[in-house]
Design a protein around this motif. Structure first.
Motif, PDB file in Angstrom:
ATOM      1  N   SER A  23      39.018  56.532  27.241  1.00 29.69           N
ATOM      2  CA  SER A  23      39.505  56.341  25.875  1.00 29.69           C
ATOM      3  C   SER A  23      40.605  55.293  25.909  1.00 29.69           C
ATOM      4  O   SER A  23      41.153  54.980  26.974  1.00 29.69           O
ATOM      5  CB  SER A  23      40.031  57.667  25.312  1.00 29.69           C
ATOM      6  OG  SER A  23      41.242  58.024  25.987  1.00 29.69           O
ATOM      7  N   PHE A  24      40.968  54.784  24.743  1.00 34.03           N
ATOM      8  CA  PHE A  24      42.006  53.749  24.702  1.00 34.03           C
ATOM      9  C   PHE A  24      43.359  54.330  25.072  1.00 34.03           C
ATOM     10  O   PHE A  24      44.177  53.654  25.704  1.00 34.03           O
ATOM     11  CB  PHE A  24      42.033  53.098  23.320  1.00 34.03           C
ATOM     12  CG  PHE A  24      40.781  52.333  23.009  1.00 34.03           C
ATOM     13  CD1 PHE A  24      40.470  51.184  23.702  1.00 34.03           C
ATOM     14  CD2 PHE A  24      39.899  52.797  22.039  1.00 34.03           C
ATOM     15  CE1 PHE A  24      39.300  50.484  23.435  1.00 34.03           C
ATOM     16  CE2 PHE A  24      38.725  52.101  21.768  1.00 34.03           C
ATOM     17  CZ  PHE A  24      38.417  50.946  22.466  1.00 34.03           C
ATOM     18  N   ILE A  25      43.585  55.561  24.709  1.00 30.91           N
ATOM     19  CA  ILE A  25      44.847  56.213  25.112  1.00 30.91           C
ATOM     20  C   ILE A  25      44.904  56.321  26.633  1.00 30.91           C
ATOM     21  O   ILE A  25      45.932  56.017  27.263  1.00 30.91           O
ATOM     22  CB  ILE A  25      44.966  57.616  24.460  1.00 30.91           C
ATOM     23  CG1 ILE A  25      45.102  57.472  22.941  1.00 30.91           C
ATOM     24  CG2 ILE A  25      46.160  58.374  25.032  1.00 30.91           C
ATOM     25  CD1 ILE A  25      45.111  58.821  22.211  1.00 30.91           C
ATOM     26  N   GLN A  81      50.521  55.624  21.923  1.00 36.12           N
ATOM     27  CA  GLN A  81      49.639  56.693  22.409  1.00 36.12           C
ATOM     28  C   GLN A  81      49.803  57.968  21.571  1.00 36.12           C
ATOM     29  O   GLN A  81      48.826  58.702  21.343  1.00 36.12           O
ATOM     30  CB  GLN A  81      49.944  56.982  23.879  1.00 36.12           C
ATOM     31  CG  GLN A  81      49.565  55.830  24.816  1.00 36.12           C
ATOM     32  CD  GLN A  81      50.106  56.027  26.226  1.00 36.12           C
ATOM     33  OE1 GLN A  81      49.718  56.978  26.905  1.00 36.12           O
ATOM     34  NE2 GLN A  81      50.991  55.142  26.658  1.00 36.12           N
ATOM     35  N   GLY A  84      47.478  58.050  18.362  1.00 41.62           N
ATOM     36  CA  GLY A  84      46.041  58.229  18.403  1.00 41.62           C
ATOM     37  C   GLY A  84      45.242  57.037  18.903  1.00 41.62           C
ATOM     38  O   GLY A  84      45.779  55.993  19.285  1.00 41.62           O
ATOM     39  N   GLU A  85      43.911  57.200  18.896  1.00 44.80           N
ATOM     40  CA  GLU A  85      42.976  56.212  19.445  1.00 44.80           C
ATOM     41  C   GLU A  85      42.991  54.889  18.682  1.00 44.80           C
ATOM     42  O   GLU A  85      42.960  53.816  19.277  1.00 44.80           O
ATOM     43  CB  GLU A  85      41.557  56.786  19.435  1.00 44.80           C
ATOM     44  CG  GLU A  85      41.263  57.755  20.553  1.00 44.80           C
ATOM     45  CD  GLU A  85      41.202  57.085  21.926  1.00 44.80           C
ATOM     46  OE1 GLU A  85      40.583  56.009  22.061  1.00 44.80           O
ATOM     47  OE2 GLU A  85      41.813  57.638  22.865  1.00 44.80           O
ATOM     48  N   GLU A  86      42.995  54.978  17.356  1.00 46.32           N
ATOM     49  CA  GLU A  86      42.918  53.745  16.569  1.00 46.32           C
ATOM     50  C   GLU A  86      44.114  52.835  16.819  1.00 46.32           C
ATOM     51  O   GLU A  86      43.966  51.630  17.015  1.00 46.32           O
ATOM     52  CB  GLU A  86      42.826  54.069  15.074  1.00 46.32           C
ATOM     53  CG  GLU A  86      42.693  52.811  14.208  1.00 46.32           C
ATOM     54  CD  GLU A  86      42.571  53.143  12.727  1.00 46.32           C
ATOM     55  OE1 GLU A  86      43.023  52.309  11.913  1.00 46.32           O
ATOM     56  OE2 GLU A  86      42.042  54.220  12.379  1.00 46.32           O
ATOM     57  N   SER A  88      46.030  52.887  19.463  1.00 46.06           N
ATOM     58  CA  SER A  88      45.967  52.423  20.857  1.00 46.06           C
ATOM     59  C   SER A  88      44.990  51.258  20.998  1.00 46.06           C
ATOM     60  O   SER A  88      45.257  50.299  21.727  1.00 46.06           O
ATOM     61  CB  SER A  88      45.538  53.580  21.769  1.00 46.06           C
ATOM     62  OG  SER A  88      46.493  54.610  21.766  1.00 46.06           O
ATOM     63  N   GLU A  89      43.854  51.340  20.291  1.00 51.48           N
ATOM     64  CA  GLU A  89      42.906  50.222  20.363  1.00 51.48           C
ATOM     65  C   GLU A  89      43.486  48.969  19.705  1.00 51.48           C
ATOM     66  O   GLU A  89      43.322  47.853  20.216  1.00 51.48           O
ATOM     67  CB  GLU A  89      41.581  50.576  19.691  1.00 51.48           C
ATOM     68  CG  GLU A  89      40.567  49.431  19.818  1.00 51.48           C
ATOM     69  CD  GLU A  89      39.287  49.647  19.034  1.00 51.48           C
ATOM     70  OE1 GLU A  89      38.444  48.725  19.051  1.00 51.48           O
ATOM     71  OE2 GLU A  89      39.123  50.718  18.417  1.00 51.48           O
ATOM     72  N   TYR A 114      36.797  44.721  27.361  1.00 50.56           N
ATOM     73  CA  TYR A 114      37.168  45.179  26.020  1.00 50.56           C
ATOM     74  C   TYR A 114      36.463  44.375  24.932  1.00 50.56           C
ATOM     75  O   TYR A 114      36.509  43.150  24.908  1.00 50.56           O
ATOM     76  CB  TYR A 114      38.681  45.094  25.820  1.00 50.56           C
ATOM     77  CG  TYR A 114      39.090  45.366  24.388  1.00 50.56           C
ATOM     78  CD1 TYR A 114      38.923  46.648  23.840  1.00 50.56           C
ATOM     79  CD2 TYR A 114      39.605  44.359  23.579  1.00 50.56           C
ATOM     80  CE1 TYR A 114      39.265  46.909  22.519  1.00 50.56           C
ATOM     81  CE2 TYR A 114      39.949  44.609  22.267  1.00 50.56           C
ATOM     82  CZ  TYR A 114      39.779  45.886  21.735  1.00 50.56           C
ATOM     83  OH  TYR A 114      40.108  46.139  20.416  1.00 50.56           O
ATOM     84  N   SER A 117      36.181  47.247  18.118  1.00 47.96           N
ATOM     85  CA  SER A 117      35.257  47.908  17.197  1.00 47.96           C
ATOM     86  C   SER A 117      35.253  47.193  15.857  1.00 47.96           C
ATOM     87  O   SER A 117      36.123  46.364  15.566  1.00 47.96           O
ATOM     88  CB  SER A 117      35.685  49.368  17.006  1.00 47.96           C
ATOM     89  OG  SER A 117      36.966  49.415  16.377  1.00 47.96           O
TER      90      SER A 117
END
Length: 732
Positions: A23-25, A81, A84-86, A88-89, A114, A117
């Motif tokens: 995951s990105f985190i 972190q 969340g994921e969004e 972090s991405e 990488y 999205s």
């Protein structure tokens, strides 16, 4: 491309054994220390996170409170972190999009593969990093400034890409032994090739005036601006060395001012940009053009060597400290100068000699200059036929001058063929002199300099006389090297030396520390000698015709050039291997300068009465000497023909007659030849000499035979003979 700068940095990505992608985190956690060590700018990250409502102003204030850059990065990572994921991405997405600011992380992004999205791609990213924005500004301004080349005559601008052609670049040792040729410009900065001093900081490029040093630097600048020069340079600062001569002795500036005020000034936070440059000097490229053009009374020994980038000091001391690596050690530097300029060995990393155009380079340049293939073929054939012009064309400056002559005559006669009265060597050298003098003229801001040839010559008459007088004194004794004292005694100023007609050479007087000079080309000394004989009003008939007699050999040999009995010298003990060509060139140029078409030009430099007297002296001599010149040649009575076998220097006589472009001289020569079969075999005549042959043959009243066997004549030469074919009964 700048993302490749960190290719040498060992960045290893240890992927966990899990089968599914991280995951990105998790990515940020695994590579935390790598990110902490490679992220140099936090403000751009904070700005974009706030802009997309991922960070609040309170988040930003928390980050700013940390004292060190590394601690700020750690806190940003913690906050990202936790959101969340969004978020972090998006953090990783900013690193990818603002590649100029985070260039050291580009290999890492490639390695983790990488790809943003669809949702993240819709989020805006703005580059607010002052360092990368300054790099963008540098590229824009240097790209704009290097796009065009101002021609040598300063009368037109040409696209660099349409005029630049590769030339021979040879890596040499300190003793000038060849270490191989440079194929790609990147090789100049490759330490595995041609390195002669690993402690040196500077690549030293040298060559004769007009050989292409400045345009080489402009090409490097253009490639860097377009990101087509892969040498790890993020910053590029270019200087013309002559600027350092204009600072007063008591002026002092710091390194920051030298870089920004005399190049390109940052729009944002100059302090941060300068701090980045100091931290990463290996990402900086300097070019210093024309080290030999620095003229200053400033005594460098009066100030200590400087190591502090913040301390103001004289700009020349700054320059020396940069070249030595006392400042910005590890930065890349190119220094150019003319051949003979003394540079301390301890600063030189590589030594590169520019040799000019090879035959293939010349063909490439011809194709670039002349778009029409028929013109290309015509010019290349003409150069092949004339070795003197062809050798001059190895120097890009001279090549441009000669090509401009061709272009001028093509446009004048609206034809792909050169006319019979085409470019003489005198025409080429007159244009060459004009071009060099035009380069020294100061121009108004954004205004082109337009000055007629006559005005230019008139304004620099004293310079032409001084250079001509020195050339003449040297020619009298076949001297081609001049000590500093001789140059000074002729009142040749530093400004005159900057015109580029003279170049410095290594001293021939033992350990003398004084500069020694020579003319850029031996034919240039011959030209200035002839020019002096024309524009110096005190020159009488004896001096005017002096060098015709110099072409004579011993009395036991056949006379091979136009002789003047009352100028005869004692030739006993003369060196039998002495090259007389420089005298022949002087005589030929004298004929060209006193031709009828040049009278209007020289009427601005010498009184019409003196000019008329000199012209009459020369033409009378040429006409009267032809008969005596031919007397010693072997003659044969053949059926219907009176044959004369001429000697090789007869070709020089024809060249002199041709340079005059005088119908009267041509008729006199034809009438006094007293032969109707001219045997020119084994005379080392070239195709270009066919113009001179045609010029004289055209004036014969009766048809004659012409034997040109065993010479260097090609199809181009035959074309030059076409106008006189009606006068020929036989040609071989």
């Amino acid at each position: 491309m700048e993302g490749q700068l960190c290719a040498k940095v060992d960045i290893s990505v240890k992927k966990p054994p899990a089968a599914s992608p991280l995951s990105f985190i998790a990515l940020l956690k695994v590579h935390r220390e790598l990110l902490v060590s490679r992220i140099r700018n936090t403000q751009c990250l904070i700005d974009n996170l706030i802009k997309n409502d991922y960070f609040s102003t309170e988040d930003a204030e928390i980050v700013v409170q940390f004292p060190t850059q590394a601690d700020k990065v750690r806190k940003i990572l913690d906050l990202v972190q936790s959101k969340g994921e969004e978020v972090s991405e998006y953090f990783i997405y900013v690193l990818q999009k603002v590649s100029d600011a985070y260039y050291e992380l580009q290999p890492w992004l490639d390695e983790i593969g990488y790809k943003p999205s669809e949702n993240i791609c819709s989020k805006p990213v703005v580059n607010t990093d002052p360092v990368s924005r300054y790099c963008q500004k540098l590229r824009y301004e240097l790209g704009r400034d290097s796009k065009f080349v101002t021609s040598y005559a300063q009368r037109e601008e040409m696209l660099l890409d349409e005029i630049y052609s590769n030339s021979i670049m040879e890596l040499v040792s300190f003793t000038n032994e060849s270490l191989g040729q440079v194929g790609q410009l990147e090789a100049l900065f490759d330490d595995t090739f041609g390195l002669i001093n690993e402690d040196g900081e500077t690549v030293y490029v040298y060559g004769d005036a007009g050989i292409g040093k400045s345009i080489l630097l402009q090409k490097i600048q253009s490639l860097w601006a377009r990101k087509e020069l892969d040498i790890g340079a993020k910053f590029f600062f270019c200087f013309r060395c002559r600027m350092f001569s204009f600072f007063k002795e008591d002026e002092a500036i710091c390194l920051k001012d030298l870089l920004f005020k005399y190049n390109c000034y940052p729009d944002q936070d100059p302090t941060e940009v300068f701090h980045h440059i100091l931290q990463f000097p290996h990402t900086v490229l300097f070019t210093f053009d024309g080290f030999d053009e620095i003229y200053s009374n400033f005594d460098l020994s009066s100030v200590p060597e400087i190591c502090s980038p913040n301390e103001p000091i004289h700009p020349l001391a700054l320059l020396v400290s940069l070249l030595k690596g006392k400042l910005l050690k590890g930065s890349k530097k190119i220094l150019t100068a003319r051949t003979g300029t003394e540079i301390q060995r301890n600063i030189i990393k590589k030594k590169v000699l520019l040799r000019g155009f090879s035959s293939n380079n010349l063909k490439e340049y011809t194709a670039m200059f002349f778009k029409d293939e028929r013109q290309q073929t015509l010019v290349l054939n003409h150069l092949e036929a004339n070795p003197n012009l062809c050798s001059l064309c190895s120097v890009p400056l001279f090549c441009w001058i000669i090509f401009k002559c061709y272009e001028h005559f093509h446009s004048m006669f609206d034809s792909h063929e050169l006319p019979d009265s085409s470019v003489t060597l005198t025409d080429v050298f007159l244009l060459m002199i004009e071009v060099h003098m035009n380069r020294s003229v100061k121009t108004s801001l954004l205004k082109n300099n337009i000055r007629s040839q006559a005005e230019m010559f008139k304004s620099r008459k004293d310079t032409l006389l001084a250079l001509g007088r020195m050339a003449y004194k040297g020619m009298e004794n076949s001297f081609f090297i001049f000590e500093q004292e001789e140059v000074s005694s002729m009142n040749i100023s530093g400004e005159d030396l900057q015109l580029g007609f003279l170049r410095t050479v290594k001293g021939y007087s033992g350990c003398s520390s004084q500069a020694t000079y020579e003319f850029l080309h031996v034919t240039l000394q011959s030209f200035f000698t002839a020019l002096f004989l024309v524009i110096e009003e005190k020159v009488g008939a004896k001096e005017l015709l002096e060098f015709f007699n110099e072409c004579s050999f011993l009395e036991t040999a056949q006379p091979t050039c136009l002789r003047i009995p009352w100028l005869k010298k004692q030739l006993a003990g003369e060196d039998p291997f002495q090259n007389k060509e420089h005298f022949n060139f002087t005589n030929m140029f004298l004929c060209g300068l006193l031709s009828g078409s040049k009278q209007k030009l020289f009427s601005h430099l010498v009184s019409p009465a003196v000019l008329k007297r000199k012209r009459k002296t020369l033409i009378t001599y040429l006409g009267e000497s032809m008969k005596s010149h031919l007397k010693g040649f072997t003659r044969s009575r053949l059926k219907s023909y009176n044959q004369v076998q001429v000697q090789p220097n007869f070709v020089w006589m024809l060249r002199c007659l041709y340079e005059t472009q005088s119908e009267k001289v041509g008729k006199l020569a034809a009438r006094r030849m007293h032969a109707n079969y001219i045997k020119l075999s084994y005379c080392n005549a070239y195709s270009a000499d066919c113009s001179a042959i045609s010029f004289v043959v055209h004036h014969f009243q009766k048809r004659l035979a012409l034997d040109l066997d065993n010479n260097n004549i090609n199809d181009y030469g035959i074309k030059q003979l076409l106008p006189c074919f009606s006068k020929l009964a036989v040609i071989r």
